[in-house]
Design a protein around this motif. Structure first.
Motif, mmCIF file in Angstrom:
data_model
loop_
_atom_site.group_PDB
_atom_site.id
_atom_site.type_symbol
_atom_site.label_atom_id
_atom_site.label_comp_id
_atom_site.label_asym_id
_atom_site.label_seq_id
_atom_site.Cartn_x
_atom_site.Cartn_y
_atom_site.Cartn_z
ATOM 1 N N ILE A 21 2.975 2.015 0.920
ATOM 2 C CA ILE A 21 2.125 0.832 1.136
ATOM 3 C C ILE A 21 2.953 -0.314 1.715
ATOM 4 C CG2 ILE A 21 0.812 -0.982 -0.049
ATOM 5 C CD1 ILE A 21 -0.269 1.290 -1.887
ATOM 6 N N LYS A 24 3.933 0.505 5.334
ATOM 7 C CA LYS A 24 2.765 0.380 6.208
ATOM 8 C C LYS A 24 2.449 -1.085 6.472
ATOM 9 C CE LYS A 24 -0.979 0.255 4.164
ATOM 10 N NZ LYS A 24 -1.867 -0.862 3.927
ATOM 11 N N ASP A 25 2.473 -1.899 5.426
ATOM 12 C CA ASP A 25 2.171 -3.324 5.576
ATOM 13 C C ASP A 25 3.187 -4.025 6.467
ATOM 14 O OD1 ASP A 25 -0.075 -3.064 4.019
ATOM 15 O OD2 ASP A 25 0.817 -3.933 2.220
ATOM 16 N N SER A 71 -7.212 -0.210 11.583
ATOM 17 C CA SER A 71 -7.432 -0.249 10.135
ATOM 18 C C SER A 71 -7.632 1.150 9.572
ATOM 19 C CB SER A 71 -8.646 -1.118 9.797
ATOM 20 O OG SER A 71 -8.383 -2.453 10.122
ATOM 21 N N ARG A 72 -8.382 1.969 10.290
ATOM 22 C CA ARG A 72 -8.585 3.360 9.863
ATOM 23 C C ARG A 72 -7.251 4.101 9.796
ATOM 24 N NH1 ARG A 72 -12.433 6.409 13.603
ATOM 25 N NH2 ARG A 72 -12.031 4.482 14.658
ATOM 26 N N ARG A 74 -4.318 2.786 9.349
ATOM 27 C CA ARG A 74 -3.520 2.229 8.254
ATOM 28 C C ARG A 74 -3.938 2.811 6.906
ATOM 29 N NH1 ARG A 74 -3.504 -3.386 7.548
ATOM 30 N NH2 ARG A 74 -1.436 -3.178 6.682
ATOM 31 N N VAL A 75 -5.210 3.134 6.750
ATOM 32 C CA VAL A 75 -5.670 3.789 5.521
ATOM 33 C C VAL A 75 -5.204 5.245 5.510
ATOM 34 C CG1 VAL A 75 -7.731 4.600 4.288
ATOM 35 C CG2 VAL A 75 -7.649 2.262 5.185
ATOM 36 N N GLN A 76 -5.365 5.936 6.635
ATOM 37 C CA GLN A 76 -5.013 7.349 6.728
ATOM 38 C C GLN A 76 -3.520 7.590 6.548
ATOM 39 O OE1 GLN A 76 -6.575 8.308 10.580
ATOM 40 N NE2 GLN A 76 -8.690 8.440 9.858
ATOM 41 N N ILE A 78 -1.473 6.338 4.526
ATOM 42 C CA ILE A 78 -1.080 6.417 3.122
ATOM 43 C C ILE A 78 -1.268 7.842 2.604
ATOM 44 C CG2 ILE A 78 -1.574 5.581 0.770
ATOM 45 C CD1 ILE A 78 -0.132 3.568 2.630
ATOM 46 N N ARG A 79 -2.368 8.485 2.999
ATOM 47 C CA ARG A 79 -2.625 9.865 2.569
ATOM 48 C C ARG A 79 -1.744 10.870 3.282
ATOM 49 N NH1 ARG A 79 -8.269 8.537 3.371
ATOM 50 N NH2 ARG A 79 -8.073 9.757 5.254
ATOM 51 N N VAL A 147 -3.616 -3.735 -3.722
ATOM 52 C CA VAL A 147 -3.973 -2.375 -3.311
ATOM 53 C C VAL A 147 -3.376 -1.375 -4.277
ATOM 54 C CG1 VAL A 147 -3.674 -0.627 -1.533
ATOM 55 C CG2 VAL A 147 -4.317 -2.935 -0.891
#
Length: 187
Positions: A21, A24-25, A71-72, A74-76, A78-79, A147
């Motif tokens: 996280i 990524k940030d 944004s999508r 950035r979420v992906q 993490i997984r 988060v």
């Protein structure tokens, strides 16, 4: 740029999710990616940080790259924290927020510092960048804590068989408060 104690603690404790996280940030906070490179070095020996790419096909047509797509990603990421996904995310960020334009804006404002200024309102991104450069911006650190708190709260709520939405909200609130305390030296 100096990395935070929270980042080093996450690395030392093997907190893969927290490190992911924060890394990524950093991509959005520092579009030069210098901080990300420092983080990579510090987390170099961390087990399980990077994943093999999941085979997801990225949008290559740059005309379709926008904040929603970023944004999508950035979420992906993490997984699936793969080098391929990170490289693509960096490419999208550089396309949407070119560092040259930020540097150019900074040099223009520096050159006109002696002239009387008209009252110009800065955009959110311009003000954020200026605050980051002057060490006043802590928003991403608090957001990262929220988060992480939300994720942990959601997991705890799921294990305890409580509504996940409530657990996530409580986790986010606790994560935000804890991060605020860390950022402000425990006060």
């Amino acid at each position: 740029m100096a990395l935070t104690n929270a980042f080093y603690e996450a690395v030392n404790n093997g907190n893969v999710l927290g490190v992911r996280i924060m890394m990524k940030d950093s991509l959005l906070v520092d579009p030069s990616f210098k901080e990300f490179k420092e983080m990579e070095k510090a987390a170099d020996l961390m087990q399980g940080l990077y994943d093999a790419h999941d085979g997801y096909k990225f949008i290559e047509d740059k005309s379709k790259w926008n904040d929603e797509y970023m944004s999508r990603l950035r979420v992906q990421v993490i997984r699936n924290f793969s080098h391929e996904r990170l490289d693509h995310l960096k490419e999208v960020i550089q396309y949407l927020y070119p560092i040259e334009s930020i540097v150019k804006e900074e040099s223009v404002s520096q050159a006109s510092a002696d002239r009387p200024k008209k009252s110009k309102k800065l955009s959110y991104e311009e003000q954020k960048y200026l605050d980051q450069q002057e060490g006043r911006y802590i928003g991403s650190k608090i957001a990262a804590g929220a988060v992480a708190g939300a994720v942990i709260g959601g997991v705890v709520a799921t294990v305890a068989d409580i509504a996940v939405i409530g657990g996530t909200a409580v986790g986010a609130a606790i994560g935000g408060v804890v991060t605020y305390a860390i950022v402000n030296g425990g006060h």
